[in-house]
Write an enzyme that holds these catalytic residues in place. Structure first.
Site, PDB file in Angstrom:
ATOM      1  N   GLU A   1       5.832  -2.305 -11.010  1.00 24.74           N
ATOM      2  CA  GLU A   1       5.088  -2.180  -9.754  1.00 24.74           C
ATOM      3  C   GLU A   1       3.926  -3.171  -9.681  1.00 24.74           C
ATOM      4  OE1 GLU A   1       5.397   0.934  -7.424  1.00 24.74           O
ATOM      5  OE2 GLU A   1       7.419   1.061  -8.236  1.00 24.74           O
TER       6      GLU A   1
ATOM      7  N   HIS B   1      -0.021   4.862  -9.472  1.00 19.43           N
ATOM      8  CA  HIS B   1      -0.336   3.576 -10.097  1.00 19.43           C
ATOM      9  C   HIS B   1      -1.623   3.719 -10.891  1.00 19.43           C
ATOM     10  CE1 HIS B   1       1.993   1.558  -6.604  1.00 19.43           C
ATOM     11  NE2 HIS B   1       2.751   1.588  -7.671  1.00 19.43           N
TER      12      HIS B   1
ATOM     13  N   CYS C   1      -5.456  -1.793  -3.419  1.00 17.55           N
ATOM     14  CA  CYS C   1      -4.012  -1.865  -3.165  1.00 17.55           C
ATOM     15  C   CYS C   1      -3.663  -3.021  -2.239  1.00 17.55           C
ATOM     16  CB  CYS C   1      -3.512  -0.566  -2.527  1.00 17.55           C
ATOM     17  SG  CYS C   1      -3.456   0.849  -3.641  1.00 17.55           S
TER      18      CYS C   1
END
Length: 434
Positions: free
Chosen positions: A172, A243, A366
């Site tokens: 990711e 995350h 993000c």
């Protein structure tokens, strides 16, 4: 010579919506089905980019990925013309429809993992595009991400395709990676965070594997003595930290994290401390937030650790923390930031309204990918994608004229909505291609 962290953001697309598709993402699931406001989302993202650029930080802007993804429709069995494929998806499979419309590529922290040229034995700034195979809607992003990064990065930067290997190589991107270093052009220390292995989360699927982290380290030619692996705490994953950047952050010699961010990490953290001291001649500053100061659940809901940390152009200043407005509204989280500023960890804290992005599970960190570059590399970034007042104004005009203020996937039944969406995306790509 110095290293400058270029910030790379992608504009939120006109089909931004709340599909509830994020694996282990509480905000995504909690807001599933609500009506979104793509225009507000895109302008909020631009507002953040502008605030960062005005601090003297280089800012790159990528266009939204094309949505709906008509090729994706074809690959999952819908045939005919593009309109026919779309109609079939509308009538038979909402999840596929939602995935094809997703604007999740706006969270560029998941686009790739990055190492500076000085970090690796190849002497080349390197990016590995994330495969994002843990989620249907995100797994359709890597090919366009690869093409966009190759076009927007300087000629000498190496952009590598995503890892293969399926679930065992779930990756990711930079959201599970931290580079510790300084503004000097000195090799940094790389910390990869993974979620698989024992003990496993009880409720949610880890989205990053140790095998993927190790593969990326090999690809980049990172030096083993400068490369470390930490296991994300299963409690953090179960709490909604899908995350690592939901419970930890880093910038140069500063590492911030919740006490339950990592599992059984004391020995590795001590080794990181020692290596940093050896490399830079000063201690690594580790700031641990305890559960008493801020619970794990509140860390996830406020997104304190998902703040964006940047070094302003005025190099005499300490870094600036760019946090989501939710932190300012949360008494305990705001108290922690005030303390950090009082102790000069940060010269200032700026809070930005990103409610549309936050409702999908993405805060300031993000929305950006950090790419450490030398001034020479930075000067070779195409002018067409570099933030400027004139580009900002042009993008705002397009968004205000073409983006819907309300959107749900079912709105695409209206052919005029689809036409406007495609027109908006085309205009933005033209604006960012020079």
């Amino acid at each position: 010579m110095t290293l400058i962290e270029v910030q790379v953001d992608r504009l939120v697309g006109p089909t931004h919506h709340f599909g509830g598709l994020g694996v282990g993402n509480l905000a995504s699931q909690q807001h599933a089905g609500q009506i979104s406001n793509p225009q507000a989302a895109a302008l909020q993202g631009l507002d953040k980019m502008k605030r960062v650029a005005q601090l003297g930080v280089p800012q790159v802007i990528l266009a939204p990925q094309p949505r709906p993804d008509f090729e994706f429709f074809k690959r999952v069995g819908f045939d005919g013309t593009e309109t026919e494929r779309l109609r079939q998806a509308i009538q038979s499979d909402f999840r596929v429809l939602s995935a094809s419309l997703s604007s999740s590529a706006m969270w560029v922290a998941n686009a790739a993992t990055v190492s500076a040229a000085v970090d690796n034995r190849y002497g080349v700034t390197s990016l590995t595009v994330a495969n994002l195979v843990a989620s249907l809607h995100r797994s359709i992003e890597p090919d366009v991400t690869y093409a966009d990064l190759r076009q927007s990065m300087p000629p000498g930067v190496k952009v590598m395709p995503h890892l293969f290997g399926g679930a065992e190589m779930r990756d990711e991107g930079a959201a599970n990676h931290m580079r510790l270093g300084s503004s000097q052009n000195i090799a940094g220390i790389h910390v990869f965070v993974y979620g698989d292995g024992s003990p496993a989360p009880q409720q949610r699927w880890p989205r990053q594997t140790r095998a993927a982290c190790q593969a990326i380290a090999r690809q980049h030619g990172l030096h083993p003595a400068d490369t470390f692996y930490l296991k994300q705490h299963p409690d953090a994953i179960d709490a909604g930290a899908f995350h690592n950047d939901v419970v930890a952050a880093s910038h140069h010699d500063l590492m911030l994290y919740h006490e339950r961010a990592f599992h059984n990490a004391d020995a590795t953290l001590a080794a990181i401390d020692q290596r940093y001291q050896q490399r830079f001649g000063r201690p690594l500053r580790r700031e641990v937030v305890t559960s008493e100061q801020l619970s794990l659940d509140d860390s996830v809901s406020a997104y304190l650790f998902n703040s964006q940390i940047v070094s302003p152009g005025d190099t005499s200043r300490a870094p600036v923390l760019v946090g989501p407005a939710q932190v300012r509204r949360h008494d305990q989280a705001n108290r922690i930031v005030t303390d950090w500023c009082d102790r000069q960890l940060f010269s200032a804290a700026i809070f930005v309204d990103l409610d549309q992005s936050m409702a999908g599970g993405g805060g300031p960190a993000c929305l950006r990918l950090r790419v450490p570059m030398t001034p020479v590399e930075m000067s070779q970034i195409p002018e067409s994608v570099r933030w400027s007042e004139s580009l900002d104004q042009r993008l705002r005009q397009i968004i205000q004229e073409t983006y819907p203020t309300e959107f749900a996937p079912a709105h695409l039944i209206d052919a005029s909505t689809l036409s406007k969406v495609i027109k908006a995306q085309s205009a933005l790509r033209d604006a960012l291609s020079g």
